[in-house]
Write an enzyme that holds these catalytic residues in place. Structure first.
Site, PDB file in Angstrom:
ATOM      1  CE  LYS A   1      32.233  14.571  -7.088  1.00 25.55           C
ATOM      2  NZ  LYS A   1      33.047  15.014  -8.225  1.00 25.55           N
TER       3      LYS A   1
ATOM      4  CB  ALA B   1      37.108  11.218 -11.551  1.00 25.56           C
ATOM      5  N   GLY B   2      38.277  11.086 -14.542  1.00 30.45           N
ATOM      6  CA  GLY B   2      39.138  10.291 -15.407  1.00 30.45           C
ATOM      7  C   GLY B   2      38.945  10.532 -16.890  1.00 30.45           C
TER       8      GLY B   2
ATOM      9  N   GLY C   1      41.271  14.220 -12.538  1.00 27.88           N
ATOM     10  CA  GLY C   1      42.189  15.125 -13.239  1.00 27.88           C
ATOM     11  C   GLY C   1      43.242  14.433 -14.077  1.00 27.88           C
TER      12      GLY C   1
ATOM     13  CG  ASN D   1      36.061  20.673 -13.207  1.00 31.38           C
ATOM     14  OD1 ASN D   1      35.769  21.100 -12.102  1.00 31.38           O
ATOM     15  ND2 ASN D   1      36.581  21.501 -14.107  1.00 31.38           N
ATOM     16  CB  THR D   2      40.403  18.105 -15.464  1.00 33.42           C
ATOM     17  OG1 THR D   2      40.230  18.156 -14.048  1.00 33.42           O
ATOM     18  CG2 THR D   2      41.769  18.665 -15.804  1.00 33.42           C
TER      19      THR D   2
END
Lengths: 263, 66
Positions: free
Chosen positions: A105, A192-193, A166, A214-215
């Site tokens: 990635k 992301a987001g 994040g 992830n987050t």
């Protein structure tokens, strides 16, 4: 009829059953990491490459013992890289670490505050990596022109952000994503987001091939439960996309027939 | 002999290969990758690769990340 549990997609010639890709950062400990990833049903799992701690805790558990590469497809990232050169170095170290596996990635960031991709450095790095035999899944902005260029260069997947890394702000610009998706020649994944399950469902309803997060899982109050919720959200969004939603109407349309009323 | 190990000065008291260094650090058997002066040294070459004064070594592993 499509069976959502048999709805595989392909990246770099390999089929994956789960369209949810997850990161391994920000968890409380290794056990929570392991449990959340298991609950998510993800098959592709991202990791970061960092210096080994010299002289500290040589016995501490290794992430790859918890997320074994023979069970998961490990997707090393270039997080923290702000230049093409650092990203290429990181990918080469990752390939050595993972016994020659080529899937990476690529993310080259522009500044700490936004972690927005630096697309100029990203394109430079992608060129070198593709020439060097890597299968590049590339994190990028939601600029449709850049996304198209990255696909044309030979990236195996294009991964525009839905919101800042994040941030949990969700799909900030669905219209750009729609343009990217309309033109897509390689799998497009939102990376992301995403903040909660509905964000993941919206990404999939737009027609994304998958979602990487992830987050949203790691920083949920109960990460393992959120991981499971995300698994369902991705399946639900994918199902809705395949099913094709109804038209939006301004006015009501009765679901019960008006004929046969007795009053 | 002094080398740079993961950004810090590190003194070796004898001639060492990369395999010796990994053992010396208690990292034998760990999943790691090594860069010597910006070049990857494949695992198969660790035991034949001797360290020299001023070498810059990076030893990396996988950690949690998105």
């Amino acid at each position: 009829m499509t069976d959502l549990n048999q709805d595989a997609f392909t990246i770099a010639g390999v089929q994956y059953g789960s369209r949810l890709l997850v990161g391994t950062g920000k968890y409380k400990d290794m056990e929570e990491t392991r449990a959340a990833i298991e609950a998510s049903g993800a098959e592709i799992v991202t990791v970061a490459i960092r210096r080994s701690n010299i002289g500290q805790n040589p016995d501490e558990p290794n992430l790859l013992d918890v997320i074994p590469p023979d069970r998961y497809t490990i997707l090393p990232n270039t997080a923290g890289c702000f230049t093409a050169e650092d990203a290429v170095r990181t990918c080469r170290l990752a390939r050595e670490l993972l016994d020659g596996r080529n899937l990476v990635k690529l993310e080259v960031l522009a500044d700490q505050k936004t972690l927005f991709p630096n697309v100029i450095e990203t394109i430079k790095a992608a060129e070198v990596l593709i020439k060097d035999g890597f299968d590049v899944m590339v994190y990028t902005s939601d600029d449709p022109i850049i996304a198209r260029q990255l696909a044309e260069m030979g990236c195996v997947a294009v991964m525009p952000l839905a919101g800042l890394i994040g941030s949990g702000l969700g799909i900030c610009n669905p219209y750009n994503l729609r343009i990217i998706l309309e033109e897509a020649t390689v799998p497009v994944l939102v990376d992301a987001g995403v903040g909660t399950a509905s964000d993941a469902a919206i990404a999939m309803e737009l027609g994304c091939a998958g979602v990487l997060m992830n987050t949203a899982i790691a920083h949920a109050k109960q990460p393992v439960l959120m991981a499971e919720a995300m698994k369902h959200a991705v399946l639900a969004g994918r199902g809705a996309f395949l099913a094709g939603r109804m038209e939006r109407k301004l006015y009501a349309s009765a679901s019960s027939p008006l004929a046969g009323t007795f009053f | 002999m002094q080398i740079q190990l993961n950004g810090d000065p590190f003194v070796l008291d004898r001639a060492m290969t990369l395999t010796d260094l990994i053992e010396h650090l208690g990292l034998s058997g760990k999943r790691l990758a090594i860069e010597l002066n910006l070049e990857i040294v494949p695992r198969s070459e660790h035991s034949q690769t001797f360290l020299a004064e001023g070498d810059r070594i990076e030893i990396v592993h996988a950690i949690g990340g998105g």
